[in-house]
Design an enzyme around this catalytic site. Structure first.
Site, short mmCIF file in Angstrom:
data_model
loop_
_atom_site.label_atom_id
_atom_site.label_comp_id
_atom_site.label_asym_id
_atom_site.label_seq_id
_atom_site.Cartn_x
_atom_site.Cartn_y
_atom_site.Cartn_z
N ASP A 57 20.54 -6.35 -2.89
CA ASP A 57 20.87 -7.45 -3.80
C ASP A 57 22.28 -7.32 -4.35
O ASP A 57 22.99 -8.32 -4.53
CB ASP A 57 19.86 -7.51 -4.95
CG ASP A 57 18.51 -8.07 -4.53
OD1 ASP A 57 18.43 -8.65 -3.43
OD2 ASP A 57 17.55 -7.92 -5.30
N LYS A 117 4.68 -3.37 -0.17
CA LYS A 117 3.85 -3.04 -1.33
C LYS A 117 4.66 -3.28 -2.60
O LYS A 117 5.53 -2.50 -2.96
CB LYS A 117 3.37 -1.60 -1.28
CG LYS A 117 2.52 -1.25 -2.49
CD LYS A 117 2.20 0.21 -2.55
CE LYS A 117 1.45 0.52 -3.83
NZ LYS A 117 2.27 0.31 -5.02
N SER A 143 6.89 0.68 -1.68
CA SER A 143 6.92 0.78 -3.13
C SER A 143 8.29 1.19 -3.67
O SER A 143 9.22 0.40 -3.66
CB SER A 143 5.84 1.74 -3.62
OG SER A 143 4.58 1.23 -3.35
#
Length: 794
Positions: free
Chosen positions: A506, A521, A495
């Site tokens: 990224d 998740k 999470s």
């Protein structure tokens, strides 16, 4: 349900992205785990039959179930109507909740329950009736009583021999339910024989084994005999929530309070960690600074036999479910509780002493962010100073009942910011963010922490059930840390951890290192207090609890979901978890699918790509030469063999041989580690209490401390499986340990070197390599103090 429901009782979008592995410590004031088992107890099992009061559904449970079901229909991400299809899956989930190993219910039971397959929706939505929940629980308890009675008979009459080629199937989750009681008894006998052999292999004598097993079965039965309506409703509505997805949960009043305690890292109680090894509530540890520790009247291994509120009468707690004992002992700050104890050093077990304590607020600092400073030696002299921040969860103060002390506000982002500033002041050149044990937490805290390492831009995208996409950004152009960064993850990173790791990957800001992927998740939960949706009524005497349900999915800045697939590190290290099919989102029932959306607009830093291939090459070379990673490869091969056949031999000689081989392998590894004579690397540990002190604490010996191995220590705060794993949730058969499944290893007869955290050590070496490749002009910039960007505290 009317369209105005969302407005009337909606808590607001309280972003919660959860977690996957709650620590099972038993905090007095926070909760209690299922009672532990003392192998070899010589205390005889009780002779009196266990009588359970007949539970009957009331209008209160029906109304709570109705409101929870309507909320799931209208607010859950999938917008799935509670129809016959959901009813069918609901029935199966509820039955599985009591009997996940398919040992108790028989085919005739299932045929009776079939009546409800397409009617549970009608019972809840039309009748507001929870009768099926209680009927199925009653049948489970009846079967459990039959099993305990049969075990008693076998232990009394059977001579246990283990000289055949019999095997027992321990994992029966996908096996059919027994056809009848005769077939069920065969399964019960096989399981008992397995448990008996486990105790025998651990050196117990026949009478000790009999007493241990009898007591274990009786305690399990007594636990369910003590259930009340709220416990049954907890399991029933949690099964319904899990039909929608595995991270939606119903939390009763007690579970709701502990959910908030876990996030706040604070509780109100006496400050003790408890266990129940033999029917006595026993103090395992005193929390530093808590009332119990400050009183100097309690110590480890003291046994609590009775509890009184203030000047009220004592309540006998011997053999009481540990959860119930904790509820008696904990309470609001400033109130008084009296404990009647048997002191651990009492010369006679008949000795009793009364201790009076005033409850207080206790901060759980050992679950907060912490740091280390490591001085890595360089060839030719000198050192590279690196910092490690261990973040167990993305905690943040939340208050469901309006009683939280805002002066004690907790924010993991604020804590991490303080640690980073301290590390910079002490000349740290590179930083590791360790998220291996981090199961999630607050979305806003995750966004703030990710923002510490990038100039500004989108961190995560969130899409709701209506398809609307919101981009969550870091808007502060300042960076709290501009130097080389490594993020360490595992299959237990979930999470919020995945949001931070994905964002930094990224942007090309950090080197990700760890297991083959994170948990996977990629969903967001929001909690709603059920009382906000209910008219004042005399049928509700207790708080109806809270429903935590999935409202959104999150996506990386590049548009990819982390759901199911997780985040793949830049450098993958060998791990048994990489080949396990029982860990991760894909191992859960009914997970939401993976998908993508359009990428957000952001500017990559690309601070990793120029060096990544060289970092991989150097790491791979070390891993190939590492004895510890060679041991991991051996463990992987052994694990894959076990996965092919999940049964276990009931032949004593064969099991002894396996045991001896396992022990010999463990000792050989320990001796090899002790013989390495590796150079000592200074490590200094920093808690939040050390941040404002000048300088650093004295170094500790890395080889003298048990470290948190990547697989063993991973498993942070669970906030999405609060019913299945929360130590204060009503114990269900699914979470109750299978009797007798204790560690097969013998206690070592010689001192053994602790296994170093070689995964963290490899991450440290990757960071040192990164520092060596990092351009000098960037290194000089990174060492300049940056403006603090810690979030303000309300």
């Amino acid at each position: 349900m009317r369209n105005g429901t969302r407005r009337g009782g909606w808590l607001g979008f309280w972003p919660w992205i959860g977690g996957i592995g709650l620590s099972c410590l038993v905090w007095l004031g926070q909760g209690a785990s299922a009672p532990e088992v003392q192998v070899g107890s010589d205390r005889a099992a009780p002779e009196k039959p266990i009588v359970r009061p007949q539970l009957k559904p009331t209008p209160a449970e029906g109304r709570i179930a109705y409101v929870a079901a309507r909320l799931l229909e209208s607010q859950h991400y999938t917008r799935q109507a509670f129809d016959d299809t959901v009813s069918s899956r609901f029935l199966e989930r509820y039955i599985e909740s009591y009997d996940p190993q398919h040992l108790h219910f028989v085919q005739s039971d299932l045929r009776e329950f079939e009546f409800y397959r397409h009617r549970l929706d009608d019972y809840i939505l039309r009748r507001q009736d929870t009768t099926p929940a209680f009927e199925i629980f009653d049948r489970f308890f009846e079967r459990l009583q039959q099993r305990v009675a049969y075990v008693e008979e076998l232990l009394r009459t059977e001579t246990f021999q283990f000289d055949t080629d019999e095997r027992v199937q321990l994992d029966r989750r996908k096996a059919p339910y027994p056809k009848d009681l005769n077939e069920a008894r065969k399964l019960w006998r096989d399981r008992l024989r397995y448990e008996y052999l486990q105790e025998k292999l651990n050196g117990e004598k026949p009478q000790q084994i009999t007493n241990t097993l009898l007591r274990r079965y009786h305690r399990n039965l007594r636990m369910f005999a003590e259930w009340d309506n709220a416990d049954v409703l907890q399991v029933y509505l949690n099964a319904l929530a899990h039909v929608y997805d595995p991270h939606s949960d119903y939390l009763g009043k007690q579970q709701m309070e502990n959910f908030a305690m876990g996030m706040n890292l604070a509780l109100e109680g006496i400050g003790a960690e408890l266990t129940s090894p033999d029917g006595y509530c026993t103090i395992r540890r005193l929390i530093p600074g808590g009332p119990a520790e400050r009183s100097k009247k309690l110590k480890e291994k003291d046994r609590i036999v009775a509890v009184a509120q203030g000047d009220g009468p004592f309540v006998d707690v011997v053999d009481m479910n540990l959860n119930k004992v904790v509820q008696l002992i904990r309470g609001p700050k400033g109130t008084t509780v009296r404990l009647m104890i048997i002191p651990a050093d009492a010369p006679d077990p008949s000795v009793r002493r009364v201790v009076t304590l005033v409850r207080d607020r206790i901060r759980l600092e050992d679950q907060a962010a912490k740091a280390r400073v490591v001085d890595w030696p360089e060839e030719g002299g000198g050192t590279r100073r690196i910092g490690i921040i261990d973040l167990p969860s993305f905690y943040s103060t939340m208050d469901f009942v309006g009683t939280e002390d805002r002066s004690d506000y907790r924010s993991c982002a604020a804590d991490v910011a303080r640690l980073i500033e301290k590390l910079k002041a002490e000349g740290v050149e590179g930083l590791i963010l360790d998220l291996r044990r981090n199961g999630g937490g607050s979305l806003e805290e995750a966004i703030r922490i990710a923002g510490f390492f990038i100039p500004r831009g989108p961190i995560v995208q969130v899409r709701d059930g209506d398809g609307r996409v919101t981009v969550k950004e870091d808007r502060d152009p300042r960076m709290l840390w501009e130097g080389p960064l490594v993020v360490l993850t595992s299959r237990f990173s979930a999470s919020a951890s995945e949001i931070v790791a994905a964002a930094l990957q990224d942007y090309g800001r950090a080197v990700l290192v760890g297991d083959a992927s994170t948990h996977g998740k990629g969903t967001v939960q929001a909690p709603s207090l059920l009382r906000n949706f209910m008219r004042p009524s005399t049928i509700l005497t207790n708080d109806p609890g809270l429903l935590k349900y999935t409202v959104s999915k999150f996506y990386r800045a590049n548009g990819e979901s982390t759901q199911l697939k997780g985040v793949v590190p830049d450098i993958v290290l060998p791990s048994v978890l990489n080949v396990s099919k029982d860990i991760g989102e894909s191992a859960l029932d009914n997970p939401l699918p993976w998908d993508t959306i359009e990428s957000a607009k952001y500017e990559r830093l690309d601070w990793v790509a120029p060096y990544l291939e060289e970092l991989r090459r150097r790491s791979a070379s070390r891993v190939r030469a590492s004895r510890d990673f060679a041991y991991v490869q051996e463990d992987i091969e052994q694990f894959l063999k076990m996965q092919e056949d999940r049964s276990l031999s009931l032949n004593e000689q064969a099991r002894l041989k396996e045991k001896e081989e396992q022990e010999a392998r463990r000792k050989a590894r320990a001796r090899e580690r002790m013989a390495r004579n590796e150079p000592e690397i200074p490590v200094r540990e920093l808690t939040l209490a050390d941040v404002d002190k000048p300088g650093l604490p004295p170094p500790i010996s890395r080889t003298n401390r048990l470290s948190q191995a990547s697989a063993g220590s991973a498993g942070g705060a669970d906030t999405n499986h609060l019913v299945a794993a929360n130590p204060t949730a009503p114990a269900t058969p699914e979470e109750t340990p299978v009797p007798g499944e204790s560690d097969d290893l013998l206690e070592p007869e010689e001192p053994l070197a602790p296994a170093a955290d070689f995964v963290l050590r490899e991450a440290e070496m990757i960071l040192v390599d990164y520092l060596r490749l990092w351009p000098r002009e960037k290194a000089l910039t990174a060492q300049k103090p940056a403006p603090a960007t810690a979030p303000s505290q309300p």
